[in-house]
Write a protein that holds these residues in place. Structure first.
Motif, short mmCIF file in Angstrom:
data_model
loop_
_atom_site.label_atom_id
_atom_site.label_comp_id
_atom_site.label_asym_id
_atom_site.label_seq_id
_atom_site.Cartn_x
_atom_site.Cartn_y
_atom_site.Cartn_z
N VAL A 87 4.15 8.74 1.42
CA VAL A 87 5.20 9.59 0.86
C VAL A 87 4.88 11.03 1.19
O VAL A 87 3.84 11.57 0.80
N ASP A 88 5.79 11.67 1.93
CA ASP A 88 5.58 13.05 2.34
C ASP A 88 5.39 13.98 1.15
O ASP A 88 6.01 13.79 0.09
N ASP A 89 4.56 14.98 1.34
CA ASP A 89 4.39 16.09 0.37
C ASP A 89 3.88 15.62 -1.00
O ASP A 89 4.19 16.23 -2.02
N THR A 90 3.11 14.54 -1.00
CA THR A 90 2.49 14.07 -2.24
C THR A 90 0.98 14.26 -2.17
O THR A 90 0.43 14.61 -1.12
N ASP A 91 0.31 14.03 -3.29
CA ASP A 91 -1.14 14.09 -3.36
C ASP A 91 -1.62 12.90 -4.20
O ASP A 91 -0.82 12.06 -4.63
N HIS A 92 -2.92 12.86 -4.45
CA HIS A 92 -3.52 11.68 -5.08
C HIS A 92 -2.91 11.36 -6.44
O HIS A 92 -2.71 10.20 -6.80
N LEU A 93 -2.58 12.37 -7.22
CA LEU A 93 -2.07 12.16 -8.57
C LEU A 93 -0.56 11.99 -8.64
O LEU A 93 -0.01 11.77 -9.72
N SER A 94 0.11 12.08 -7.50
CA SER A 94 1.57 12.05 -7.49
C SER A 94 2.14 10.72 -7.95
O SER A 94 3.34 10.64 -8.25
N PHE A 95 1.30 9.68 -8.03
CA PHE A 95 1.77 8.35 -8.39
C PHE A 95 1.48 8.04 -9.86
O PHE A 95 1.53 6.88 -10.26
N THR A 96 1.20 9.08 -10.64
CA THR A 96 0.93 8.94 -12.07
C THR A 96 1.88 9.84 -12.86
O THR A 96 2.63 10.64 -12.28
N MET A 140 0.87 -1.17 0.00
CA MET A 140 0.00 0.00 0.00
C MET A 140 0.91 1.23 0.00
O MET A 140 1.71 1.42 0.91
N LEU A 141 0.79 2.05 -1.04
CA LEU A 141 1.65 3.21 -1.25
C LEU A 141 0.78 4.44 -1.44
O LEU A 141 0.00 4.49 -2.40
N GLY A 142 0.88 5.43 -0.53
CA GLY A 142 -0.06 6.53 -0.61
C GLY A 142 0.48 7.87 -0.18
O GLY A 142 1.63 8.02 0.23
N LYS A 143 -0.39 8.86 -0.24
CA LYS A 143 -0.08 10.23 0.16
C LYS A 143 0.00 10.32 1.68
O LYS A 143 -0.32 9.35 2.40
N PRO A 144 0.41 11.47 2.24
CA PRO A 144 0.65 11.57 3.68
C PRO A 144 -0.55 11.27 4.57
O PRO A 144 -0.37 10.81 5.70
#
Length: 376
Positions: free
Chosen positions: A307-316, A276-280
């Motif tokens: 992952v600090d300082d990320t958002d929902h779309l940061s993994f695309t 499971m890899l997600g925003k803060p």
């Protein structure tokens, strides 16, 4: 001041394109200034050139869940390690996919913005020969999002010797072009029945595995795909669909959910590897309880990372692409967010499809201080 753009009530929250909206926000329809040069994906870091094939699949045994008068069909992109590039660069999206996807944001994007994105794969490049078949990673995109939005991750994995298939789940994306000239829209976005979406995608994934690994595989031009080494990686709706996919199909050995809330019963134990890899905000004890509930039912190898300082779309792909037009989606640098995603997903599939030692998944590291481990 960093700008964020939202579209009310649709499945989007992005400075560039549509995606799953997890909160209601006020619309900001200020026009986006077109870039002066074409956007380009970060280059893959593996040793193989990357080929790409596009395949139309139709399941004659199943009615489409969103348009019952039709049979279920889908477009898939297949990325693979190649001997050498061909002379034809692989387009990111078709012109009509780009137009529909951009229009869905309500942001006055140039119609050809995504059609002009430069990739690092080429069409129908000569495949590499591989003993024993290729391990396969299946990619399932976010709700409303074309499969192209996971191209960077696909090219990274293919450059490292994986076959990668991105599924265009029909009527679940703003823009899927078919060979007969149709480009379908996200009909399912009108009434977002997420448990149904998960069940439908699980069926889609099994069907794609059947077509790629059966006696007469849909892709006949490269090394065979090893049906015993399959992982599913999804973003958002594609992420939560990994659970029903694993429960339905034992061929899925391992899975990754990238920032998707789980919308499937969390009371069925699952003993296969899961990341499971997600925003803060995706942390234990948060108000979004589905990750806690699912975690308790994961009885095999598992990791929970934020992952600090990320958002929902940061993994695309939208993380690095938004940076290039000066409209970052998160505080973390867009290219850095892309590197984190590629590195940790690659480490996961290396560990569970190839049996490689991957110390990166054992705990925090100074290489990636923004990555936090929860409930080891």
């Amino acid at each position: 001041m960093r700008r964020r753009l939202f579209l009310v009530g649709a499945a989007v929250t992005t400075a560039l394109a549509a995606t799953l909206a997890t909160t209601t926000a006020q619309a900001d329809t200020r026009p986006v200034q077109p870039p002066t040069t074409a956007l380009v994906l970060p280059a893959p870091s593996g040793q193989h050139p990357v080929g790409r094939a596009t395949i139309h699949l139709k399941d004659e045994s199943r009615a489409d869940p969103w348009v019952s008068s039709e049979k279920r069909e889908m477009m898939v992109s297949l990325w693979y390690p190649a001997v050498r590039p061909s002379d034809t660069p692989a387009p990111y999206m078709t012109a009509e996919e780009s137009r529909q996807y951009g229009a869905a944001t309500g942001l006055n994007l140039p119609a050809d913005l995504f059609a002009e994105v430069r990739t690092h794969s080429t069409v129908d490049a000569k495949p590499s020969k591989v003993r024993g078949g290729l391990p396969l990673v299946v990619l399932s995109p976010g709700f409303g999002m074309p499969r192209a939005t996971l191209t960077g991750l696909a090219e990274e994995l293919a450059s490292r010797g994986y076959a990668v298939v991105g599924i265009g789940h029909n009527y679940e994306a703003d823009g899927i072009s078919f060979p007969d000239g149709r480009t379908t829209s996200c009909l399912a976005c009108v009434d977002r029945n997420y448990p149904r979406v998960g069940a439908v995608r699980a069926e889609d994934i099994s069907f794609v595995l059947d077509k790629l690994t059966g006696a007469r595989p849909a892709w006949k031009h490269g090394a065979p795909i090893d049906p015993d080494r399959v992982a599913v990686v999804g973003h958002s709706a594609g992420g939560f669909s990994t659970i029903p996919a694993m429960l339905r199909d034992p061929r899925v050995r391992a899975a990754v959910n990238m920032d998707g809330s789980f919308h499937f019963p969390n009371d069925i134990p699952l003993d296969r590897p899961f990341l499971m890899l997600g925003k803060p905000s995706r942390v234990p004890g948060s108000t979004e309880t589905s990750w806690d509930e699912t975690w308790t039912e994961l009885t095999g190898w598992k990791r929970w990372l934020s992952v600090d300082d990320t958002d929902h779309l940061s993994f695309t792909d939208l993380a690095p692409l938004a940076k290039q037009v000066g409209m970052p989606l998160q505080r973390l640098d867009g290219d850095r967010a892309d590197t984190v995603t590629r590195t940790y997903v690659t480490a996961f599939v290396d560990a569970h499809l190839r049996g490689r030692s991957t110390p990166l998944l054992n705990g925090p590291t100074a290489r990636f201080p923004e990555v936090r481990f929860h409930r080891p």
